[in-house]
Enzyme design. Structure first.
Site, mmCIF file in Angstrom:
data_model
loop_
_atom_site.group_PDB
_atom_site.id
_atom_site.type_symbol
_atom_site.label_atom_id
_atom_site.label_comp_id
_atom_site.label_asym_id
_atom_site.label_seq_id
_atom_site.Cartn_x
_atom_site.Cartn_y
_atom_site.Cartn_z
ATOM 1 N N TRP A 358 -25.799 68.735 -57.086
ATOM 2 C CA TRP A 358 -24.724 67.923 -57.664
ATOM 3 C C TRP A 358 -24.659 66.545 -57.016
ATOM 4 O O TRP A 358 -23.779 65.750 -57.337
ATOM 5 C CB TRP A 358 -23.376 68.648 -57.525
ATOM 6 N N ASP A 359 -25.605 66.241 -56.106
ATOM 7 C CA ASP A 359 -25.566 64.970 -55.384
ATOM 8 C C ASP A 359 -25.619 63.767 -56.317
ATOM 9 O O ASP A 359 -25.222 62.662 -55.929
ATOM 10 C CB ASP A 359 -26.722 64.906 -54.381
ATOM 11 N N GLU A 497 -18.646 75.603 -49.480
ATOM 12 C CA GLU A 497 -19.865 76.367 -49.181
ATOM 13 C C GLU A 497 -19.733 77.354 -48.020
ATOM 14 O O GLU A 497 -20.523 78.292 -47.922
ATOM 15 C CB GLU A 497 -21.072 75.448 -48.921
ATOM 16 N N LYS A 617 -17.041 73.396 -44.639
ATOM 17 C CA LYS A 617 -18.229 72.574 -44.406
ATOM 18 C C LYS A 617 -17.964 71.125 -44.782
ATOM 19 O O LYS A 617 -18.393 70.199 -44.092
ATOM 20 C CB LYS A 617 -19.400 73.117 -45.225
ATOM 21 N N GLN A 618 -17.276 70.927 -45.903
ATOM 22 C CA GLN A 618 -17.067 69.577 -46.411
ATOM 23 C C GLN A 618 -15.820 69.570 -47.286
ATOM 24 O O GLN A 618 -15.202 70.592 -47.540
ATOM 25 C CB GLN A 618 -18.272 69.129 -47.219
#
Length: 819
Positions: A358-359, A497, A617-618
């Site tokens: 998805w970057d 994630e 994680k983010q």
């Protein structure tokens, strides 16, 4: 010799850092890319001269513990860089076998040219200088070129130059993948095209793609333009071919060696077969100087469109330009003509196996407003795989289009079922394929492209079909809960994630991930709006082709008003039940480990399950505020019937900031963007971390495996969309500048709906100029409520009030993250 505003320089050789430098100094053109490895060195623990091209994937099976493990990889292609020096019949020169007297490794950002300057003394006391320049042409998509300038400083004698194409390569760049099958090439044939040109053709084993490279090598004396006669000796095997060029050199007299290369694949258009095309083209190519001039001119045009000037922040400006260069090496106009997606780690490494995630969500905003034809070509990669996404949804028991978390050649799910934890050495289950939000990102990308370009034809012919099928998927995965009178989504993962399932549960996924549910609410409403934008005939045809019923549209409308969003303690809950998880002792882990970004691996190595803890994680729920600002998000929540008070963003962001390890560099981009609105100094600190994340390898060894393309493009978008505040509302390009003290003097070009604009901030003035050259249509721009239309050549200066930065102490997390 080098422009410091466009140069990344290393003044000594460091074996430990060479892998990182090879990634950072790669050179590419959106068709293929080669790492910045020294051409005289062999593949090993220090050097890795990889070359990669869009679309060149291969599937192989590894037997592990008696079980087959299938993976698809972006293939390391034959090494065209090989150029070695032998003096008086001795072994080829390597840095490890000579005394290095001077060394400089430079990346010319302006032209994506890798340069090395070397002075060395060999074992016989001979001192030699060698200057190397190399590029992959932005002017000619199939061309690469390498030049040596060789000067014997205190000796005369006979030298031999070994020029080769090496097909004996495999995928070995990522240590944790080395137990997996890395052989992807089978030999086909070597060949020559005349006395000075060698060529090699190989075949990718499973995907049956043919790769051909041809190399023309010549020697010139001084500045002469005619090559000198040299003795040539040919040696070839099935998967390797070399020429040895032998000639005399004189003390103090420079000679130049030029190696011009052409590369084709069987996927290319307008060819009969790649070997003949490679040989034919390389014979037509001009010499190095002329080829470099064409290449530099192509880059100059790109910089006119893509440069970001930030004169008061020289380090920031340098790294922004470095990121521009890397984005364009992977996503250029050459790419737009290919069936190519956006590999998360670019085309200069093998991490993530070259897959498309998805970057692209972070990459497209910069391209949308500069070279949107590239975005369009990349989105078409998703469109061509729509049928595969539809099949995946059907197989999972859903409708519509369910795009894979990891995509490669054909759009099937490439995510592994297991992955290696390098801290524990164990293979853990990998449930990340349940990150269905990739489909939401694709929908979002199509809409943002349309907003920036007003490309109605693309929306009608391709975009709307994808958007409707994605909406249909979400409508089929959502379940109506009559007790809540809300729609819910179970069994998915958010961007976080670290949380793949509930503690002690065998069921993969989570309930009601807030990011996913809010995105789906927006998608459900936007899909109806997109359908209504189409002409009556197109609506009728599309609905008939997809069999979209009135009942479905009614369900979508209800979902836009009735999606469930969890809250707790006045903040948006990452997913239902998150508030019940355990807190962890962050101070303990910060003291115990030098890097805690991958807390999931740390916890598992200690025997703990990250699913039990409030550790991310983010950015997850925070991503909502990154993708939508208040003017867009408030109506979504109002329509859902949830309160959206002025402080919700701050409360939610601060809550998760304390529980996020930033294990993905993308997290710093998201937090920097969101914090720009209410904590600009902290935002700037995160921005600087994101800028440094690859060049300084802040994750401790990952960048040598490939750049992080999303974070690089994300830093560019931060300047454009969050600091200068450029957003589109109802056909108006609105600027809401922030962080003014840092941005004073910033200037860049944009292309909004086809019309080129020049934007600049100076003091308390933001100016927007509609360029005459290339003008397409008048555009409406606005700042602080002042709105006007710009015609060709018109400039308007908007007053922006000063916004001094707060003097409060930077947070502890910012101090820890600061490079």
């Amino acid at each position: 010799m080098y422009d410091p505003e466009f140069s990344l320089e290393y003044d000594r050789f460091d074996p430990e850092a060479e892998g990182l430098r090879e990634s950072m100094t790669s050179t590419g053109n959106g068709y293929f890319c080669s790492r910045g490895a020294a051409e005289w060195e062999d593949t090993g623990e220090v050097h890795y001269p990889g070359t990669y091209a869009h679309r060149c994937y291969n599937r192989e099976t590894t037997i592990m513990g008696g079980s087959p493990v299938l993976n698809e990889d972006l293939v390391n292609l034959p090494n065209w860089l090989v150029l070695k020096l032998r003096i008086d019949g001795e072994d080829a020169i390597r840095l490890s076998t000579v005394e290095v007297l001077a060394y400089r490794h430079v990346y010319d950002i302006r032209t994506a040219t890798v340069i090395r300057e070397l002075r060395f003394r060999d074992r016989n006391g001979r001192e030699t200088s060698l200057a190397s320049r190399r590029f992959v042409s932005m002017a000619h998509s199939h061309q690469g070129a390498l030049e040596w300038t060789l000067t014997p400083e205190n000796w005369s004698g006979r030298v031999e130059i070994v020029s080769a194409i090496d097909g004996r390569v495999s995928n070995r760049a990522v240590a944790r993948y080395r137990d997996l099958e890395g052989r992807h090439l089978d030999p086909v044939t070597p060949r020559t095209f005349g006395p000075d040109t060698i060529a090699l053709k190989v075949q990718i084993r499973q995907s049956d793609i043919y790769i051909a490279q041809a190399a023309r090598t010549r020697v010139f004396s001084g500045n002469n333009t005619e090559p000198i006669d040299v003795e040539r000796d040919l040696y070839q095997m099935e998967d390797y071919i070399q020429q040895v060029l032998a000639f005399e050199v004189a003390e103090g007299s420079a000679v130049r060696v030029e190696k011009i290369v052409s590369m084709f694949t069987s996927r290319d258009d307008a060819i009969t077969e790649p070997l003949a095309s490679a040989g034919r083209h390389v014979l037509r190519y001009s010499d190095f100087a002329a080829a470099w001039d064409e290449h530099a001119a192509a880059w100059e045009e790109l910089w006119d469109i893509c440069d970001i000037r930030l004169p008061r922040e020289p380090r920031t400006q340098l790294l922004l330009r470095l990121h521009v260069a890397h984005v364009l090496q992977v996503c250029s106009r050459h790419t737009s003509r290919l069936d190519a997606g956006v590999p998360a780690r670019g085309l200069n490494g093998e991490a993530y196996r070259g897959h498309v995630f998805w970057d692209e969500l972070y990459v497209y905003p910069f391209l949308d407003l500069r070279i949107p034809e590239v975005t369009k070509g990349l989105i078409m990669y998703r469109y061509r795989r729509l049928s595969e996404a539809q099949a995946a949804a059907t197989e999972a028991g859903y409708r519509g289009a369910m795009y894979p978390w990891q995509s490669g050649s054909d759009g099937t799910e490439e995510t592994q079922l297991v992955h290696l934890n390098p801290l524990s050495g164990l293979w853990d289950p990998d449930l990340s394929r349940h990150q269905r939000h990739v489909s939401a990102a694709i929908f979002y990308n199509v809409w943002r492209y349309y907003q920036a370009t007003d490309d109605f034809e693309f929306l009608a012919d391709h975009g709307a079909e994808m958007m409707l099928e994605i909406t249909r998927f979400w409508a089929s995965i959502a379940e109506y809960n009559p007790e809540r009178d809300r729609y819910e989504i179970h069994g998915v993962m958010g961007p976080d994630e670290f949380h793949e399932r509930y503690p002690d549960s065998d069921e993969a996924g989570l309930h009601n991930n807030a990011y996913t549910n809010v995105m789906v609410a927006w998608i459900a409403g936007k899909a109806i709006e997109v359908l209504e934008l189409l002409s009556t005939s197109r609506q009728t045809a599309l609905r008939a082709a997809l069999r979209v019923t009135n009942e479905e549209l009614q369900r979508w409308s209800e979902m836009s008003r009735k999606m469930f969003v969890p809250f707790h303690d006045g903040v948006i809950t990452q997913f239902e039940g998150y508030e019940k998880l355990d807190e962890i002792d962050w101070d303990h882990y910060r003291a115990e480990y030098s890097n805690i970004q991958r807390m999931d691996r740390i916890l598992r190595a200690e025997g703990h399950d990250p699913n039990r803890s409030k550790v991310s994680k983010q950015a997850d729920a925070v991503m909502l505020f990154f993708l939508f600002d208040d003017n867009e998000l408030r109506p979504i929540f109002d329509r859902l019937g949830y309160e959206y008070d002025r402080d919700l963003v701050r409360r939610t962001v601060e809550y998760y900031d304390e529980r996020t390890s930033h294990g993905s560099t993308l997290s710093f981009v998201a937090y920097a963007g969101v914090l720009a609105g209410f904590d600009p100094e902290s935002s700037w600190e995160r921005f600087k971390v994101a800028l440094e994340s690859d060049v300084s390898d802040l994750q401790g060894g990952t960048t040598k495996e490939g750049i992080h393309l999303g974070v690089m493009a994300g830093t560019l978008d931060l300047v454009q969309r969050y600091f200068v505040g450029a957003r589109i509302y109802g056909g108006v390009l609105v600027f809401r500048p922030r962080l003014i003290p840092h941005l004073d003097g910033v200037s860049f070009s944009m292309r909004y709906r086809g019309t080129p604009l020049r934007v600049q901030i100076s003091g308390e003035t933001l100016s927007v100029c509609a360029q005459v050259e290339g003008f397409r249509v008048p555009v409406r721009v606005a700042v602080n409520g002042e709105s006007l239309q710009l015609g060709p050549g018109e400039t308007h200066e908007f007053h922006i009030p000063p916004t001094p930065l707060p003097t409060a102490q930077t947070s502890r997390r910012d101090e820890e993250a600061r490079p």
